[in-house]
Design an enzyme around this catalytic site. Structure first.
Site, PDB file in Angstrom:
ATOM      1  N   HIS A  76       0.860  -1.183   0.000  1.00 42.44           N
ATOM      2  CA  HIS A  76       0.000   0.000   0.000  1.00 42.44           C
ATOM      3  C   HIS A  76       0.896   1.233   0.000  1.00 42.44           C
ATOM      4  CE1 HIS A  76      -3.014   2.947   1.044  1.00 42.44           C
ATOM      5  NE2 HIS A  76      -3.957   2.016   0.997  1.00 42.44           N
ATOM      6  N   ASP A  82      -7.179  -5.629   2.020  1.00 40.80           N
ATOM      7  CA  ASP A  82      -7.937  -6.461   1.086  1.00 40.80           C
ATOM      8  C   ASP A  82      -7.661  -7.947   1.303  1.00 40.80           C
ATOM      9  OD1 ASP A  82      -9.210  -4.331  -0.619  1.00 40.80           O
ATOM     10  OD2 ASP A  82      -7.116  -3.797  -0.853  1.00 40.80           O
TER      11      ASP A  82
END
Length: 396
Positions: A298, A339
């Site tokens: 990320h 996720d």
């Protein structure tokens, strides 16, 4: 800091940025560049390549306001001032409180009161919204999650109230009703006055342990600063539209494959590993093809997503999942994001297909409403200018 993240010395960092050592040290003091001790000499400081590259990108566009503004829309510096959420040093904070610590005890409703700045007021003390018409619920049950929520929310009367020039305190009961409605719509159930995690546990037939994992997950996905859906929500809120319209904007942005669709891409990756029965083989195959490996790395968390780090240890051991995480760390140096956690939770708890995205949408509804309420206070339209790149005007 991640052992996989590259660090460089002061001379290299200064040369890349084209600045003096003094300016580099100023960036460090302002929190723009992270440092670590040198491996051979703790008195020698090394500087994060990730942070240096980000600063270089921002500097490379020059100082024209329109150029600087353009880059802020692509992982750039903040474009709006907000008191809601801070992402700093690999941690997530809600109004100054560590989100991971909040998740250990707080409910989503308690976090909503914090993010909506309710103080001692409890908008959840009111009853549940009226039930959906059974025919309507049946007609929408097969729609994709975001579209199902968008189809049902207009039937929540409170959500249609125009927010323009209304005090936020008058909107809190509407906000509570909308959160309960989204919780029901996303799980294909009737609205209730139960806390969101209890409502979902009943809808999905979960025991106490599963309900607690759901509670923690909802808290950790409640907000994430100015991501695409939060920004879309704020743009609509700046027009003075209703809270329902603001949520519609957030849901629309969430429906895109680069935002909410990431969870389904992680599910596909897990399916491939199940079929091959070998995570390393799947990772290698994807790398050879030049395919993506969704759910890892990320931009805001070079040392790993703290939300995934808080949730994954709560799940029962899973050899395939652990093999994937270890293979990615060893092969690419990348760590799992929220996720991966959402897809893993859905699988381990035996939740319906799409439940990972449902959890995300329900939790993030709190953040969208917080951003809408904050933007209402600004009382001004978000209206950037375009940098025209088309054909020259015809002067004849």
């Amino acid at each position: 800091m991640s052992k996989h993240e590259p660090f460089i010395d002061a001379q290299a960092a200064s040369q890349i940025l084209g600045v003096s050592r003094a300016t580099l040290y100023a960036y460090v003091s302002r929190g723009l560049v992270r440092t670590t001790d040198g491996p051979d000499d703790p008195r020698r400081r090394l500087y994060s390549s990730h942070d240096i590259d980000g600063l270089k990108k921002n500097k490379s566009v020059g100082r024209k306001p329109r150029d600087v503004a353009a880059t802020t829309l692509d992982w750039g510096l903040p474009v709006l001032s907000s008191d809601i959420t801070l992402i700093e040093s690999g941690r997530l904070f809600y109004r100054g409180q560590d989100a991971a610590k909040l998740a250990s005890t707080a409910t989503l409703e308690e976090v909503a009161r914090l993010l909506w700045a309710c103080g001692d007021n409890d908008p959840f003390a009111v009853g549940a919204p009226r039930p959906w018409d059974a025919t309507l619920l049946d007609l929408t049950k097969d729609l994709p999650l975001t579209e199902r929520c968008q189809a049902l929310l207009p039937f929540v009367d409170a959500g249609r109230m125009t927010a323009w020039q209304r005090d936020n305190r008058k909107l809190w009961p509407s906000a509570a009703a909308l959160l309960r409605a989204v919780t029901a719509a996303a799980s294909g159930s009737q609205p209730s006055a139960l806390p969101a995690h209890i409502h979902l546990a009943k809808a999905w037939d979960l025991a106490e342990t599963g309900a607690d994992i759901i509670r923690r997950t909802l808290v950790l996905v409640a907000d994430h600063e100015l991501n695409a859906s939060a920004f879309a929500t704020r743009v609509v809120a700046s027009t003075g539209a209703s809270l329902g319209a603001c949520l519609n904007a957030g849901l629309s942005a969430l429906s895109g494959p680069l935002h909410g669709g990431m969870t389904s891409l992680v599910e596909i990756l897990f399916d491939e590993i199940d079929d091959a029965n070998n995570a390393a083989e799947v990772v290698e195959r994807r790398l050879r093809r030049g395919d993506s490996l969704p759910g890892f790395e990320h931009p805001l968390y070079p040392d790993g997503d703290p939300r995934a780090a808080a949730l994954l240890p709560l799940l029962p051991p899973n050899a395939k999942r652990q093999s994937l995480i270890e293979t990615m760390a060893e092969t690419t140096g990348k760590l799992p994001t929220i996720d991966v956690a959402l897809a893993s939770i859905r699988r381990e708890l035996g939740l319906p297909q799409g439940a990972g995205l449902a959890l995300f949408a329900i939790g993030r509804t709190v953040g969208w409403i917080a951003h809408a309420l904050e933007q209402f206070q600004e009382k001004k339209l978000i209206r950037p200018r375009a940098r025209y790149a088309g054909p020259k005007p015809d002067d004849t």
